[in-house]
Design a protein around this motif. Sequence first.
Motif, mmCIF file in Angstrom:
data_model
loop_
_atom_site.group_PDB
_atom_site.id
_atom_site.type_symbol
_atom_site.label_atom_id
_atom_site.label_comp_id
_atom_site.label_asym_id
_atom_site.label_seq_id
_atom_site.Cartn_x
_atom_site.Cartn_y
_atom_site.Cartn_z
ATOM 1 N N ASN A 194 7.076 -21.381 -11.278
ATOM 2 C CA ASN A 194 8.027 -22.322 -10.695
ATOM 3 C C ASN A 194 8.876 -21.603 -9.657
ATOM 4 N N GLY A 195 9.279 -22.340 -8.600
ATOM 5 C CA GLY A 195 10.148 -21.764 -7.593
ATOM 6 C C GLY A 195 9.394 -21.042 -6.497
ATOM 7 N N THR A 196 10.131 -20.213 -5.762
ATOM 8 C CA THR A 196 9.582 -19.436 -4.650
ATOM 9 C C THR A 196 10.156 -18.032 -4.707
ATOM 10 N N LYS A 197 9.337 -17.059 -4.369
ATOM 11 C CA LYS A 197 9.814 -15.682 -4.258
ATOM 12 C C LYS A 197 9.444 -15.134 -2.884
ATOM 13 N N GLU A 198 10.408 -14.485 -2.272
ATOM 14 C CA GLU A 198 10.215 -13.853 -0.973
ATOM 15 C C GLU A 198 10.148 -12.344 -1.192
ATOM 16 N N TRP A 199 9.000 -11.767 -0.858
ATOM 17 C CA TRP A 199 8.766 -10.338 -1.063
ATOM 18 C C TRP A 199 8.779 -9.610 0.278
ATOM 19 N N LYS A 200 9.590 -8.581 0.379
ATOM 20 C CA LYS A 200 9.552 -7.681 1.525
ATOM 21 C C LYS A 200 8.922 -6.384 1.038
ATOM 22 N N LEU A 201 7.783 -6.021 1.644
ATOM 23 C CA LEU A 201 6.970 -4.916 1.144
ATOM 24 C C LEU A 201 6.915 -3.764 2.136
ATOM 25 N N ILE A 202 6.997 -2.544 1.614
ATOM 26 C CA ILE A 202 6.874 -1.331 2.418
ATOM 27 C C ILE A 202 5.931 -0.381 1.691
ATOM 28 N N GLU A 203 4.918 0.084 2.384
ATOM 29 C CA GLU A 203 3.925 0.953 1.764
ATOM 30 C C GLU A 203 4.536 2.287 1.336
ATOM 31 N N TYR A 204 3.988 2.849 0.283
ATOM 32 C CA TYR A 204 4.484 4.101 -0.288
ATOM 33 C C TYR A 204 4.490 5.234 0.736
ATOM 34 N N LYS A 205 3.564 5.204 1.676
ATOM 35 C CA LYS A 205 3.466 6.318 2.619
ATOM 36 C C LYS A 205 4.692 6.433 3.522
ATOM 37 N N TYR A 206 5.543 5.416 3.531
ATOM 38 C CA TYR A 206 6.778 5.476 4.341
ATOM 39 C C TYR A 206 7.996 5.859 3.505
ATOM 40 N N GLU A 207 7.750 6.405 2.319
ATOM 41 C CA GLU A 207 8.858 6.733 1.425
ATOM 42 C C GLU A 207 9.854 7.700 2.062
ATOM 43 N N ASP A 208 9.360 8.601 2.913
ATOM 44 C CA ASP A 208 10.265 9.583 3.518
ATOM 45 C C ASP A 208 11.180 8.961 4.572
ATOM 46 N N ARG A 209 10.989 7.673 4.885
ATOM 47 C CA ARG A 209 11.834 7.023 5.894
ATOM 48 C C ARG A 209 12.787 5.991 5.297
ATOM 49 N N ILE A 210 12.723 5.758 3.996
ATOM 50 C CA ILE A 210 13.576 4.703 3.430
ATOM 51 C C ILE A 210 14.688 5.287 2.543
ATOM 52 N N TYR A 211 14.884 6.613 2.611
ATOM 53 C CA TYR A 211 16.000 7.269 1.947
ATOM 54 C C TYR A 211 15.997 7.001 0.441
ATOM 55 N N LYS A 212 14.909 7.447 -0.159
ATOM 56 C CA LYS A 212 14.758 7.305 -1.605
ATOM 57 C C LYS A 212 15.827 8.109 -2.323
ATOM 58 N N ALA A 213 16.418 7.504 -3.341
ATOM 59 C CA ALA A 213 17.386 8.208 -4.164
ATOM 60 C C ALA A 213 16.686 9.326 -4.929
ATOM 61 N N TRP A 214 17.378 10.445 -5.083
ATOM 62 C CA TRP A 214 16.782 11.573 -5.792
ATOM 63 C C TRP A 214 16.550 11.221 -7.249
ATOM 64 N N GLU A 215 15.467 11.744 -7.805
ATOM 65 C CA GLU A 215 15.189 11.615 -9.230
ATOM 66 C C GLU A 215 14.401 12.838 -9.669
ATOM 67 N N PRO A 216 14.438 13.190 -10.960
ATOM 68 C CA PRO A 216 13.653 14.326 -11.445
ATOM 69 C C PRO A 216 12.183 14.139 -11.108
ATOM 70 N N PRO A 217 11.463 15.207 -10.833
ATOM 71 C CA PRO A 217 10.075 15.102 -10.350
ATOM 72 C C PRO A 217 9.125 14.442 -11.324
ATOM 73 N N GLN A 218 9.454 14.424 -12.624
ATOM 74 C CA GLN A 218 8.538 13.791 -13.579
ATOM 75 C C GLN A 218 8.625 12.272 -13.546
ATOM 76 N N ASN A 219 9.643 11.714 -12.904
ATOM 77 C CA ASN A 219 9.774 10.261 -12.814
ATOM 78 C C ASN A 219 8.845 9.703 -11.741
ATOM 79 N N VAL A 220 8.359 8.479 -11.931
ATOM 80 C CA VAL A 220 7.442 7.883 -10.957
ATOM 81 C C VAL A 220 7.968 6.571 -10.391
ATOM 82 N N GLY A 221 9.104 6.088 -10.894
ATOM 83 C CA GLY A 221 9.736 4.919 -10.299
ATOM 84 C C GLY A 221 10.669 5.364 -9.186
ATOM 85 N N GLY A 222 11.656 4.554 -8.848
ATOM 86 C CA GLY A 222 12.628 4.981 -7.852
ATOM 87 C C GLY A 222 13.088 3.853 -6.960
ATOM 88 N N PHE A 223 14.134 4.133 -6.173
ATOM 89 C CA PHE A 223 14.685 3.112 -5.301
ATOM 90 C C PHE A 223 15.269 3.738 -4.043
#
Length: 548
Positions: A194-223
């Motif tokens: 039900n409803g509508t969702k608007e997704w804005k997607l950016i490929e993982y290969k651009y991670e170095d340009r979106i200023y990812k917050a630091w996290e310990p290296p064993q983590n695989v999520g992130g923002f």
Amino acid sequence: MCRRLSLNVVVALVEIVSVATGGDFHVPVGHLKPLGSHRPPEVNLVDDLQEIPSPQEFWTNYVRPSKAVVLRGAAKHGRAFTEWTDKYLKENFADLEVRLEGKKEKSSRVPIGAKGVGRDTIVNFINNYHQKNNNLYIVSELPTPMWHDVAVIPPLTCGLLKDRLVEVDLWMSGGGTKSILHKDAYNAINCLYNGTKEWKLIEYKYEDRIYKAWEPPQNVGGFSRINTQQVDLLKYPKVSGVPWSMITINAGDCLFLPKSYYHQVNSYGSNNVAVALLFSRLDGVDDIDFTGCDENLSFKPLSEMELDWEYSGHGNLSMGNTDLESVREGMLDFFGKEDKLDKDGILRKIDNVSEEDEEQKRYSYVEGVRQQALMMFDWLGGNEKGFITKQDVLELTREQMRQTVLAFEGTDVSNTEEAEYGVIDVANIRDVIRELLVVDGLVLKDKFIRAYVEATQGTEVFADIIFNKLRNETNVSDQVTKQEVQSNLRRAIQRFFDWGKEPEIPPGMESPEPNDAYMEDDNDDSDNDDESEETQDKVDIDDIHQEL
């Protein structure tokens, strides 16, 4: 006291700088506007299909290369698409319990449901989520009684993918939800009923340009640290060059979102309901067996599938728990080239890793790894046999692997009925107690409960627990003296310290990174300091005693 600058002031300062530099200063396109305003969306990065691909096509074209794809109409094959009205959900699943989050990810307060902070029943949620300005958002594991209404797409019903399903989650709101820009650990099929969702997607290969917050290296999520509603392109200039895609998912559609694919999601509609089926990352897997995957495959009810983690609708959830097979793989990797290990061999391996690998030494908390390894040794019968083997690991059943993971990792507080302990800032409790002592010279029960609920957005139940722990055991009155507070405060608030999460601090820094991702809540009219909750110093228990 320093305050946040308003948007008008920021724009005025930009204009002043432009004049002062002779007009050479240029405001980047999309500056202080929503994510995606910096350039038009790409039109060929995400496939849009009207037919479900075969299992081999799904694997070869999308899962293995981590390519997103929209599957139009794929969500229409289960009863959830036609049956999941408010009336139906209340009549069939009223007492099932679910997790709650605020509508603005990481910035809205966690709402209170019928079962406490971050915990509600289906019936109570439905009775309240259409109310104006509500902050209610179900982000929860899907209870198993609801599984028979959900259909699984054919590519996930056979072969290896069938055996690597991790968990299934429910997302439900009255619209108006906004996420930060983030990536998830697992591959996912997100289906909207039900409803509508608007997704804005950016490929993982651009991670170095979106200023990812630091996290310990064993983590695989992130923002990403950017504010997706007002992207500061002067502070985060690399974002200007990032290609992105805009995908609109309507009721009846599914989206395959690959692991680690960055996304920001906005939800619309007075009844927005979605289910996400997560499956393993499958890192390092190049080819899989398609035995049993014939052309006549059809959609199957989720209730006929086996997942790593299930939630009955009562008790602890398992949302966010680790993929069982990845844990098994890690246990096997621990053996290296050896087929058998005794206890001394395990301890030598841990010591060798901690001495040779600086990154492991810094982040893996060697003592914790040692304890887990010894737990694994005991779990596999090593204390009785004197050794463990790779075959012991391979023969662990799915249920045994679940118990192993829970023993290793425990249960996150947000998955329990004690979620309030992980949400409330201890500093707020300190302030409540201190102010009551200043005014009355003691802590009165009724006043404390009211003040706690107002200041922390917590519940009366937890306020009562705190008050009872502040009292001496012989005190049966509804008041606590200052001396009792000084003696019993540690006991009263210790659980909040036990469950509270320390902010991540990157190596070489003394405090967390600056972070704009956590948007201000529109309903919060308070005059906030520049420091967010994430960057405020943690309050030490001894400091609290000293102040009181």
